[in-house]
Design a protein around this motif. Structure first.
Motif, PDB file in Angstrom:
ATOM      1  N   ALA A 241      31.244  49.530  27.642  1.00 58.90           N
ATOM      2  CA  ALA A 241      31.277  50.584  27.826  1.00 58.90           C
ATOM      3  C   ALA A 241      30.066  49.946  28.723  1.00 58.90           C
ATOM      4  CB  ALA A 241      30.507  51.639  27.464  1.00 58.90           C
ATOM      5  N   ASP A 242      28.859  49.589  28.384  1.00 56.46           N
ATOM      6  CA  ASP A 242      27.720  49.664  29.260  1.00 56.46           C
ATOM      7  C   ASP A 242      28.325  48.193  30.922  1.00 56.46           C
ATOM      8  OD1 ASP A 242      27.041  51.349  28.023  1.00 56.46           O
ATOM      9  OD2 ASP A 242      25.755  49.586  26.624  1.00 56.46           O
ATOM     10  N   LEU A 243      29.444  47.045  30.617  1.00 53.18           N
ATOM     11  CA  LEU A 243      29.374  46.667  31.547  1.00 53.18           C
ATOM     12  C   LEU A 243      29.275  46.743  32.451  1.00 53.18           C
ATOM     13  CD1 LEU A 243      32.920  44.101  30.853  1.00 53.18           C
ATOM     14  CD2 LEU A 243      32.889  45.715  33.022  1.00 53.18           C
ATOM     15  N   ALA A 244      29.001  45.903  33.526  1.00 54.82           N
ATOM     16  CA  ALA A 244      28.144  45.728  35.058  1.00 54.82           C
ATOM     17  C   ALA A 244      29.596  44.914  35.837  1.00 54.82           C
ATOM     18  CB  ALA A 244      27.270  45.692  35.437  1.00 54.82           C
ATOM     19  N   ARG A 245      30.278  46.310  36.353  1.00 55.50           N
ATOM     20  CA  ARG A 245      31.166  45.855  37.505  1.00 55.50           C
ATOM     21  C   ARG A 245      31.630  46.987  38.439  1.00 55.50           C
ATOM     22  NH1 ARG A 245      36.615  49.317  35.713  1.00 55.50           N
ATOM     23  NH2 ARG A 245      35.901  51.145  33.769  1.00 55.50           N
ATOM     24  N   ALA A 246      32.082  46.191  40.006  1.00 56.39           N
ATOM     25  CA  ALA A 246      32.297  46.700  41.353  1.00 56.39           C
ATOM     26  C   ALA A 246      33.499  47.295  41.134  1.00 56.39           C
ATOM     27  CB  ALA A 246      31.799  45.952  42.220  1.00 56.39           C
ATOM     28  N   PRO A 247      33.438  47.776  41.541  1.00 58.19           N
ATOM     29  CA  PRO A 247      35.447  48.507  41.306  1.00 58.19           C
ATOM     30  C   PRO A 247      36.123  48.607  43.285  1.00 58.19           C
ATOM     31  CG  PRO A 247      33.903  50.693  41.890  1.00 58.19           C
ATOM     32  CD  PRO A 247      33.200  49.269  42.046  1.00 58.19           C
ATOM     33  N   GLY A 252      44.196  50.202  52.720  1.00 56.17           N
ATOM     34  CA  GLY A 252      43.221  50.666  53.590  1.00 56.17           C
ATOM     35  C   GLY A 252      42.783  49.333  54.118  1.00 56.17           C
ATOM     36  N   LEU A 253      41.635  49.149  54.108  1.00 58.41           N
ATOM     37  CA  LEU A 253      40.695  48.461  55.251  1.00 58.41           C
ATOM     38  C   LEU A 253      40.618  47.285  54.246  1.00 58.41           C
ATOM     39  CD1 LEU A 253      37.530  50.283  55.959  1.00 58.41           C
ATOM     40  CD2 LEU A 253      39.455  49.608  57.734  1.00 58.41           C
ATOM     41  N   ALA A 254      40.712  46.152  54.469  1.00 57.98           N
ATOM     42  CA  ALA A 254      40.079  44.677  53.312  1.00 57.98           C
ATOM     43  C   ALA A 254      39.306  44.868  53.107  1.00 57.98           C
ATOM     44  CB  ALA A 254      40.514  43.783  55.000  1.00 57.98           C
ATOM     45  N   SER A 255      38.487  45.016  53.501  1.00 60.23           N
ATOM     46  CA  SER A 255      36.545  45.304  53.194  1.00 60.23           C
ATOM     47  C   SER A 255      36.801  46.096  51.881  1.00 60.23           C
ATOM     48  CB  SER A 255      35.791  45.958  54.165  1.00 60.23           C
ATOM     49  OG  SER A 255      35.620  46.939  54.474  1.00 60.23           O
ATOM     50  N   ASN A 256      37.662  46.871  51.602  1.00 59.58           N
ATOM     51  CA  ASN A 256      37.486  48.410  50.493  1.00 59.58           C
ATOM     52  C   ASN A 256      38.305  46.684  49.368  1.00 59.58           C
ATOM     53  OD1 ASN A 256      36.346  50.132  51.263  1.00 59.58           O
ATOM     54  ND2 ASN A 256      38.014  50.559  51.729  1.00 59.58           N
ATOM     55  N   ARG A 257      39.239  45.698  49.675  1.00 57.24           N
ATOM     56  CA  ARG A 257      39.359  45.502  48.404  1.00 57.24           C
ATOM     57  C   ARG A 257      38.843  43.901  47.722  1.00 57.24           C
ATOM     58  NH1 ARG A 257      44.196  42.757  53.215  1.00 57.24           N
ATOM     59  NH2 ARG A 257      44.966  45.018  52.830  1.00 57.24           N
ATOM     60  N   ASN A 258      38.967  43.744  46.651  1.00 59.92           N
ATOM     61  CA  ASN A 258      38.404  43.024  45.468  1.00 59.92           C
ATOM     62  C   ASN A 258      38.324  41.172  46.573  1.00 59.92           C
ATOM     63  OD1 ASN A 258      38.399  40.778  44.118  1.00 59.92           O
ATOM     64  ND2 ASN A 258      38.149  41.123  41.957  1.00 59.92           N
ATOM     65  N   GLU A 347      51.118  29.906  39.421  1.00 60.92           N
ATOM     66  CA  GLU A 347      50.345  30.244  40.101  1.00 60.92           C
ATOM     67  C   GLU A 347      49.104  31.421  39.428  1.00 60.92           C
ATOM     68  OE1 GLU A 347      51.531  31.235  43.352  1.00 60.92           O
ATOM     69  OE2 GLU A 347      51.897  29.683  43.835  1.00 60.92           O
ATOM     70  N   PRO A 348      48.167  31.709  40.084  1.00 56.21           N
ATOM     71  CA  PRO A 348      47.866  33.336  39.544  1.00 56.21           C
ATOM     72  C   PRO A 348      47.989  34.411  39.635  1.00 56.21           C
ATOM     73  CG  PRO A 348      46.205  32.041  40.728  1.00 56.21           C
ATOM     74  CD  PRO A 348      46.940  31.580  40.631  1.00 56.21           C
ATOM     75  N   ASN A 349      48.286  35.656  38.721  1.00 56.83           N
ATOM     76  CA  ASN A 349      49.429  36.606  37.899  1.00 56.83           C
ATOM     77  C   ASN A 349      48.690  37.468  39.209  1.00 56.83           C
ATOM     78  OD1 ASN A 349      50.532  38.660  37.081  1.00 56.83           O
ATOM     79  ND2 ASN A 349      49.783  38.361  35.050  1.00 56.83           N
ATOM     80  N   PRO A 350      49.557  38.047  40.202  1.00 54.81           N
ATOM     81  CA  PRO A 350      49.245  38.748  41.488  1.00 54.81           C
ATOM     82  C   PRO A 350      49.485  40.422  40.768  1.00 54.81           C
ATOM     83  CG  PRO A 350      51.926  38.547  40.950  1.00 54.81           C
ATOM     84  CD  PRO A 350      50.995  37.152  40.179  1.00 54.81           C
ATOM     85  N   ASN A 351      49.397  39.996  39.640  1.00 56.85           N
ATOM     86  CA  ASN A 351      49.280  41.966  38.668  1.00 56.85           C
ATOM     87  C   ASN A 351      48.232  41.667  37.719  1.00 56.85           C
ATOM     88  OD1 ASN A 351      52.790  41.929  39.821  1.00 56.85           O
ATOM     89  ND2 ASN A 351      53.032  40.783  37.982  1.00 56.85           N
ATOM     90  N   THR A 352      47.472  41.025  37.746  1.00 54.19           N
ATOM     91  CA  THR A 352      45.859  41.292  37.280  1.00 54.19           C
ATOM     92  C   THR A 352      44.599  40.262  38.127  1.00 54.19           C
ATOM     93  OG1 THR A 352      46.618  38.835  36.078  1.00 54.19           O
ATOM     94  CG2 THR A 352      47.294  41.010  34.429  1.00 54.19           C
ATOM     95  N   VAL A 353      45.408  38.872  38.216  1.00 51.79           N
ATOM     96  CA  VAL A 353      43.928  37.986  38.794  1.00 51.79           C
ATOM     97  C   VAL A 353      43.827  38.425  39.909  1.00 51.79           C
ATOM     98  CG1 VAL A 353      43.275  35.456  39.664  1.00 51.79           C
ATOM     99  CG2 VAL A 353      44.164  36.290  37.250  1.00 51.79           C
ATOM    100  N   MET A 354      45.167  39.364  40.801  1.00 44.77           N
ATOM    101  CA  MET A 354      45.392  38.992  42.277  1.00 44.77           C
ATOM    102  C   MET A 354      45.601  40.557  42.838  1.00 44.77           C
ATOM    103  SD  MET A 354      47.060  35.314  43.615  1.00 44.77           S
ATOM    104  CE  MET A 354      48.668  35.923  43.346  1.00 44.77           C
ATOM    105  N   ARG A 355      44.766  41.424  42.101  1.00 41.59           N
ATOM    106  CA  ARG A 355      45.326  42.560  42.676  1.00 41.59           C
ATOM    107  C   ARG A 355      43.838  42.988  43.107  1.00 41.59           C
ATOM    108  NH1 ARG A 355      48.041  46.714  38.437  1.00 41.59           N
ATOM    109  NH2 ARG A 355      46.575  48.370  39.641  1.00 41.59           N
ATOM    110  N   ASP A 357      42.976  45.562  43.986  1.00 41.57           N
ATOM    111  CA  ASP A 357      41.531  46.944  43.399  1.00 41.57           C
ATOM    112  C   ASP A 357      41.249  46.114  42.243  1.00 41.57           C
ATOM    113  OD1 ASP A 357      44.449  47.068  41.663  1.00 41.57           O
ATOM    114  OD2 ASP A 357      44.363  49.051  42.226  1.00 41.57           O
ATOM    115  N   ALA A 358      41.326  44.643  41.854  1.00 44.06           N
ATOM    116  CA  ALA A 358      40.723  44.395  40.830  1.00 44.06           C
ATOM    117  C   ALA A 358      39.139  44.859  40.948  1.00 44.06           C
ATOM    118  CB  ALA A 358      41.074  42.978  40.140  1.00 44.06           C
ATOM    119  N   PRO A 359      38.413  44.824  39.377  1.00 40.28           N
ATOM    120  CA  PRO A 359      36.927  45.088  40.025  1.00 40.28           C
ATOM    121  C   PRO A 359      36.391  43.942  39.773  1.00 40.28           C
ATOM    122  CG  PRO A 359      37.878  45.281  37.386  1.00 40.28           C
ATOM    123  CD  PRO A 359      39.011  45.133  38.141  1.00 40.28           C
TER     124      PRO A 359
END
Length: 517
Positions: A241-247, A252-258, A347-355, A357-359
């Motif tokens: 619960a104390d993990l530091a992560r960025a959402p 929308g904008l590419a700047s909002n993506r991981n 290849e990397p999983n598009p539904n996890t690694v490459m999302r 909205d991944a943190p």
């Protein structure tokens, strides 16, 4: 090194005009168009957080992920880590000086003015340590004590010894952690990691102290032990619960993506829909083989979260399949052209690694538990090494649930994995260190700067270097990033002094201070 935010301008003009006249005009002339007239500390703190964690995704991947043999490519263009064929993107992290490091220093300067901003100042000092730590671990001696002081006339700052930088980072973490005051204001929602929660920031500070303390095991075990024990006593992150992560957000904008997902999908894997990707990358054989283990019982369940095979359908198109039997890794530096069996590699999983909205996970309980396990086998921690190791594996697997439904790993799978892959309680020190460090290698798949630093420190997992024709390291895995050539022009005297201290060169094989041979 020039700080572009604080360039002196119109100096000659000022000296030539009488100070008793045209005061207003002179004031206007002397305004630096590149500098901030006022500092919005909250806004800049957010920018510094995003800027640091999104810095140089190309280098993170094409250099570190390939050097650590978690990705392979047939291409020469995108193979600085796969084939040691070019210097690639190893200079790009230096951009922190004009970006996130400059921004966080402005926040520090501003929040120092107001005693009520003590919590903001503490968080900013801690985040500066995070940024500086990455820079010095990649480059060694760097401008530090005199850097970002353009207003004081220091446009060619000295390069501080890495040993001195580490001393100051420890001081900054210790003082900042002690200064938090729950009654004072925080950054609130401008803090992407903790919403200003001072208790969690304090845990983050001690987690960083633990990471930095353990970094010194090869060069000075006494200092390492001192700071590791202080960090443990202070209270690092122990709960997920104390993990530091960025959402981040999809659409929308590419700047909002991981930033790393965006780099994967736009520059290589063609938005996850085409196994004939344009840059020639696949997950490496070394990584897939490790995750698959020797049998179904020893298999790491993260394999099915991280990897997919794109299976061609009879009706056309491809479907991403995570089945264990289908996963196959490509050998590093084996090819210099399109392999006939290219479509058979994972290849990397598009539904996890490459999302999109991944943190981005900055620091979590998994790393801390592995550090505690190592501290235990070194005799620096009274806790049980096996317990810390098991906790680390559990947290490392469970945190994949943050990457969408496809990342969820059940408790039963974690328990089964630990049953058939138990901690080597009766093993030698080196066997235990290798086991812990290999788990950190898997954990660091999406945190390649830390992954690279820890591998250089421990030497585990053992990686067999590639020796591709024409490589520039003599078939050796690079040990350091290269300082940009511009420094030899803009800050020549100090650059050359640092170069002389660090093996006399500025190459991929020179070593930073703590990376003692």
């Amino acid at each position: 090194m020039k700080n572009l935010s604080f360039k002196p301008i119109y100096t000659a003009l000022i000296l030539a005009i009488s100070l008793s006249s045209c005061t207003k005009d002179l004031a206007e002339l002397n305004k630096n168009p590149n500098a901030y007239e006022s500092v919005n500390a909250n806004f800049l703190f957010t920018k510094a957080q995003l800027g640091a964690i999104g810095l140089n995704p190309n280098g993170n991947r094409f250099n570190n992920m390939q050097m650590l043999q978690q990705e392979a490519t047939y291409s020469e263009v995108t193979a600085p880590g796969d084939k040691y064929f070019a210097e690639g993107w190893v200079r790009n992290n230096w951009a922190a000086y004009s970006g996130c490091l400059n921004q966080i220093q402005l926040v520090i300067n501003e929040t120092r003015k107001d005693p009520a901003s003590i919590n903001k100042l503490a968080a900013a000092r801690i985040w500066k340590v995070y940024i500086v730590n990455q820079l010095t671990d990649l480059y060694g001696d760097i401008p530090y004590s005199e850097a970002l002081n353009g207003l004081d006339g220091k446009y060619q700052p000295k390069y501080d010894l890495q040993s001195d930088i580490y001393k100051d980072m420890f001081k900054e973490l210790e003082e900042s952690a002690a200064s938090f005051d729950a009654s004072k204001p925080t950054f609130g929602s401008a803090d992407l990691f903790y919403d200003g929660n001072t208790v969690k920031w304090k845990k983050f500070a001690f987690s960083m102290m633990l990471r930095l303390g353990m970094r010194l095991t090869k060069i000075d075990a006494t200092i390492a032990k001192t700071w590791v024990e202080k960090a443990i006593a202070g209270g690092p992150i122990l709960d997920d619960a104390d993990l530091a992560r960025a959402p981040y957000a999809d659409g929308g904008l590419a700047s909002n993506r991981n930033p790393f997902s965006d780099q994967f999908r736009v520059l290589d894997y063609v938005d996850g829909q085409n196994p004939l990707n344009i840059q020639g990358s696949k997950i490496s054989k070394r990584f897939i083989d490790h995750l698959k283990g020797n049998s179904t019982t020893t298999k790491d369940p993260r394999l099915n979260v991280i990897a997919v095979l794109w299976v061609k359908q009879p009706t056309g198109g491809y479907v991403a399949d995570t089945a264990t039997a289908l996963q196959k890794g490509m050998q590093n530096a084996q090819y210099n052209g399109y392999p006939a069996d290219f479509e058979t590699y994972s290849e990397p999983n598009p539904n996890t690694v490459m999302r999109y909205d991944a943190p981005v996970i900055v620091m979590g309980a998994a790393e801390v538990h592995f550090l505690l396990a190592e501290a235990s086998i070194r005799g620096w921690y009274a806790g049980n090494a096996a317990t810390s190791y098991n906790n680390g594996v559990t947290s490392a697997m469970k945190q994949w649930s943050l990457y969408g439904a496809g990342g969820a790993i059940s408790t039963d799978k974690v328990t089964t994995y630990l049953k058939y892959n138990p901690f080597l309680t009766a093993g030698t020190f080196e066997q235990k260190l290798e086991q812990i460090s290999t788990q950190r290698w898997v954990l660091g798949y999406l945190d390649q700067i830390e992954n690279y630093s820890n591998w250089r420190r421990t030497g585990y997992p053992v990686l067999i270097p590639t020796n591709y024709p024409g490589n520039i390291t003599g078939g050796k895995i690079p040990r350091r990033y290269i300082v940009p050539e511009s420094e030899e022009t803009l800050n020549r005297e100090n650059f050359l002094a640092a170069k002389a201290r660090q093996s006399g060169d500025n190459t991929l094989l020179s070593r930073v201070w703590w990376d003692k041979e």
